[in-house]
Design an enzyme around this catalytic site. Structure first.
Site, short mmCIF file in Angstrom:
data_model
loop_
_atom_site.label_atom_id
_atom_site.label_comp_id
_atom_site.label_asym_id
_atom_site.label_seq_id
_atom_site.Cartn_x
_atom_site.Cartn_y
_atom_site.Cartn_z
N ASP A 63 49.18 -17.75 -9.97
CA ASP A 63 49.39 -17.99 -8.54
C ASP A 63 50.83 -18.43 -8.29
OD1 ASP A 63 49.19 -18.61 -5.88
OD2 ASP A 63 47.35 -19.80 -6.07
N GLU B 12 45.14 -16.00 0.92
CA GLU B 12 44.27 -17.17 1.13
C GLU B 12 44.63 -17.94 2.39
OE1 GLU B 12 45.12 -19.19 -2.63
OE2 GLU B 12 46.03 -20.81 -1.50
N GLU C 116 49.37 -13.71 -7.77
CA GLU C 116 48.88 -14.08 -6.43
C GLU C 116 50.00 -14.68 -5.57
OE1 GLU C 116 45.70 -16.92 -6.68
OE2 GLU C 116 45.91 -17.52 -4.60
N TRP D 62 55.35 -23.59 0.06
CA TRP D 62 54.52 -24.03 -1.08
C TRP D 62 53.12 -23.44 -1.00
CZ3 TRP D 62 50.37 -26.69 -2.88
CH2 TRP D 62 49.51 -27.23 -1.90
N ARG E 203 42.94 -18.21 -14.75
CA ARG E 203 44.22 -18.39 -14.07
C ARG E 203 45.06 -19.38 -14.87
NH1 ARG E 203 45.64 -21.19 -8.20
NH2 ARG E 203 45.72 -23.06 -9.48
N HIS F 230 52.01 -19.04 -5.25
CA HIS F 230 51.94 -19.95 -4.10
C HIS F 230 53.10 -19.79 -3.12
CE1 HIS F 230 49.48 -23.46 -2.73
NE2 HIS F 230 48.61 -22.68 -3.34
N ARG G 38 42.69 -11.84 -0.75
CA ARG G 38 42.39 -13.20 -1.20
C ARG G 38 41.75 -14.09 -0.14
NH1 ARG G 38 41.26 -15.84 -4.66
NH2 ARG G 38 42.73 -17.54 -4.75
N HIS H 237 40.41 -22.08 -13.45
CA HIS H 237 41.80 -22.54 -13.38
C HIS H 237 42.17 -23.32 -14.64
CE1 HIS H 237 42.35 -22.67 -8.72
NE2 HIS H 237 41.68 -21.60 -9.10
N ASN I 45 41.32 -27.50 4.62
CA ASN I 45 41.96 -28.55 3.82
C ASN I 45 43.11 -29.23 4.57
OD1 ASN I 45 42.29 -30.05 1.53
ND2 ASN I 45 42.95 -28.37 0.21
N GLU J 50 37.18 -16.28 -7.37
CA GLU J 50 37.72 -17.57 -7.84
C GLU J 50 36.60 -18.61 -7.84
OE1 GLU J 50 40.54 -19.38 -5.15
OE2 GLU J 50 41.55 -20.44 -6.77
N HIS K 274 38.76 -16.23 -2.01
CA HIS K 274 39.23 -17.59 -2.28
C HIS K 274 38.05 -18.52 -2.57
CE1 HIS K 274 42.01 -21.06 -0.72
NE2 HIS K 274 42.29 -20.77 -1.97
N TYR L 200 52.54 -27.71 -8.52
CA TYR L 200 51.24 -27.42 -7.95
C TYR L 200 50.35 -26.67 -8.96
CZ TYR L 200 48.01 -24.10 -6.18
OH TYR L 200 46.91 -23.32 -6.06
N ASP M 35 38.05 -26.73 -2.09
CA ASP M 35 37.98 -27.00 -0.64
C ASP M 35 37.11 -26.00 0.10
OD1 ASP M 35 40.74 -26.00 -1.61
OD2 ASP M 35 40.76 -25.27 0.44
O1 EZ4 Z 1 46.14 -24.27 -2.86
O2 EZ4 Z 1 42.74 -24.21 -1.87
O3 EZ4 Z 1 44.34 -19.95 -5.35
N1 EZ4 Z 1 44.06 -21.04 -4.99
C1 EZ4 Z 1 44.86 -21.91 -4.39
C2 EZ4 Z 1 44.25 -23.20 -3.90
C3 EZ4 Z 1 44.90 -23.68 -2.61
C4 EZ4 Z 1 44.04 -24.69 -1.91
C5 EZ4 Z 1 44.55 -24.91 -0.50
O4 EZ4 Z 1 43.63 -25.60 0.25
O5 EZ4 Z 1 46.03 -21.63 -4.22
O6 EZ4 Z 1 44.32 -24.20 -4.89
CO CO Z 2 46.20 -19.45 -4.33
#
Ligand code: EZ4
Ligand code: CO
Length: 409
Positions: A217, A269, A243, A409, A147, A219, A290, A122, A37, A346, A319, A159, A323
């Protein structure tokens, strides 16, 4: 059998995908997903300029040897671009081997250990009513694990929250990469987030009851002590996992988080080799791995990583955002079905247009995925449709704190 061609197909059916197609002298072809990505063209170049010429004339059955050759002969090791390229070759060779055997790939990995693969979707919302609607929509679609991401009062854009209808008009499918020449800027405030999130999970548990597996998540946005605090605060709501609570390049940091909370932790991830997990697994600092099959060297490397994790009762949580192309998803599903230490998968559905480019045989029924029983991965690439959608620059957003400092992030 000999490899006679290795083509790299970059296309953008609603989002960018990089696909490797390996062709053999016997006419069998294999597909690998090389999508990274926001750095798609780097992997495409790595494959086209440096890897494809090395593959000509090689025996496609020699998967382990090819993996070791690509990993060791480059001298430069690891890194997301290299490992995504190696993963694409590895998955394409497994596709070829399974097609040659006339079997779905999972059969070559030891056969099915389960009848279906539990997937999580999600859900997100800017406020509680919107979040509840999103969770209900996911339950209606068959998801049995969810999630949960929400906006945070005082932060404009968070995000993982589908605030706007996507380019395709599908609100369901949050796509974090935006088709802009520069990455979009978002804002962030960890203290506001830590104050708000427990109340969200309290509301969700109150509405949907104790059984529904809920995930979240983080992040990579917290320090270890902040993550410890959040894990403790979420314990009453019995999360399936929290996560990416901290930027886990510092594996030792997870010792501190672990000492303070029994909330299960999932990480990885952005990792791309088993070495990124060495301390995390050996000291049992996480509960779920992940990694993406497509960013971690393919099925060959993921199998070894997950076998290592199994010794410590750590499970898979591969993951699977949009993407990861349907080719990469199929690779994950064959592995999920075969391994013993499967945890959860996921799953964000791809758009109808992406599904036109990638014709897939995997199914999603009553919350469970299955890779199907076609020989190989079970995904075919329609190159004519793919050619109609050339690459478009698209980037993940990033964030700054209120004072302008760039944040994780
Ligand atoms: O931000 O796949 O858990 N999933 C995530 C995703 C990631 C994107 C990054 O390319 O955190 O949404
Ligand atoms: Co994630």
């Amino acid at each position: 059998m000999k490899i006679v061609a290795a083509d790299i197909i970059v296309s953008s059916p609603d989002r960018n995908f990089v696909t490797l197609k390996i062709t053999t002298d016997e006419g069998i072809t294999g597909l690998g997903d090389a999508t990274l990505n926001g750095r798609e063209l780097s992997v495409a170049s790595y494959l086209r300029d440096h890897v494809a010429p090395l593959l000509m004339g090689r025996d496609p059955h020699r998967i382990e040897d090819t993996w070791q050759f690509l990993y060791r002969s480059a001298y430069w090791r690891r890194g997301p671009v290299t490992m995504a390229a190696i993963a694409a070759v590895d998955v394409a060779l497994w596709d070829i081997k399974a097609k040659a055997a006339g079997m779905p790939l999972y059969q070559l990995l030891g056969g099915a250990s389960r009848t279906g693969i539990m997937a999580y979707g999600h859900a997100s919302g800017r406020d509680i009513p919107e979040l509840f609607d999103s969770i209900r929509r996911h339950l209606d679609e068959g998801f049995r694990s969810i999630r949960v991401q929400t906006s945070v009062p005082g932060i404009n854009a968070v995000y993982g929250v589908a605030a706007q209808p996507s380019a395709t008009g599908q609100r369901y499918d949050y796509e974090p990469a935006q088709r802009t020449p520069l990455p979009a800027e978002e804002d962030w405030d960890t203290r506001a987030y830590l104050r708000h999130l427990p109340s969200v999970f309290e509301a969700v548990r109150g509405e949907f009851g104790p059984e529904l597996p809920l995930l979240h998540d983080g992040h990579h946005r917290m320090t270890p002590i902040q993550a410890a605090k959040l894990g403790k605060a979420l314990e009453p709501y019995d999360l399936f996992w929290l996560e990416d609570c901290t930027p886990a390049e510092n594996q030792e940091a997870l010792r501190l988080v672990r000492q303070h909370t029994t909330t299960p932790l999932a990480i990885g991830e952005v990792f791309n080799t088993v070495w990124d997990y060495q301390t995390l697994i050996r000291e049992q600092l996480i509960d779920y791995v992940r990694s993406a099959v497509t960013h971690t060297g393919g099925i060959t490397a993921m199998r070894k990583l997950l076998d290592f994790a199994a010794q410590y009762q750590i499970k898979s949580g591969i993951h699977g955002p949009t993407d990861i192309s349907p080719v990469g998803m199929a690779a994950a599903l064959h592995l999920d079905l075969a391994i013993h230490n499967f945890g959860i998968q996921e799953y964000m559905k791809h758009t109808p247009l992406a599904n036109e480019v990638f014709r897939q045989s995997f199914t999603f029924t009553d919350g469970y995925l299955h890779p199907g029983d076609q020989p190989g991965l079970g995904v075919e690439l329609d190159e004519e449709v793919a050619a109609r959608f050339p690459y478009e620059p698209a980037y993940l957003p990033f964030n700054r704190l209120k004072d302008g400092t760039i944040h994780d992030w």
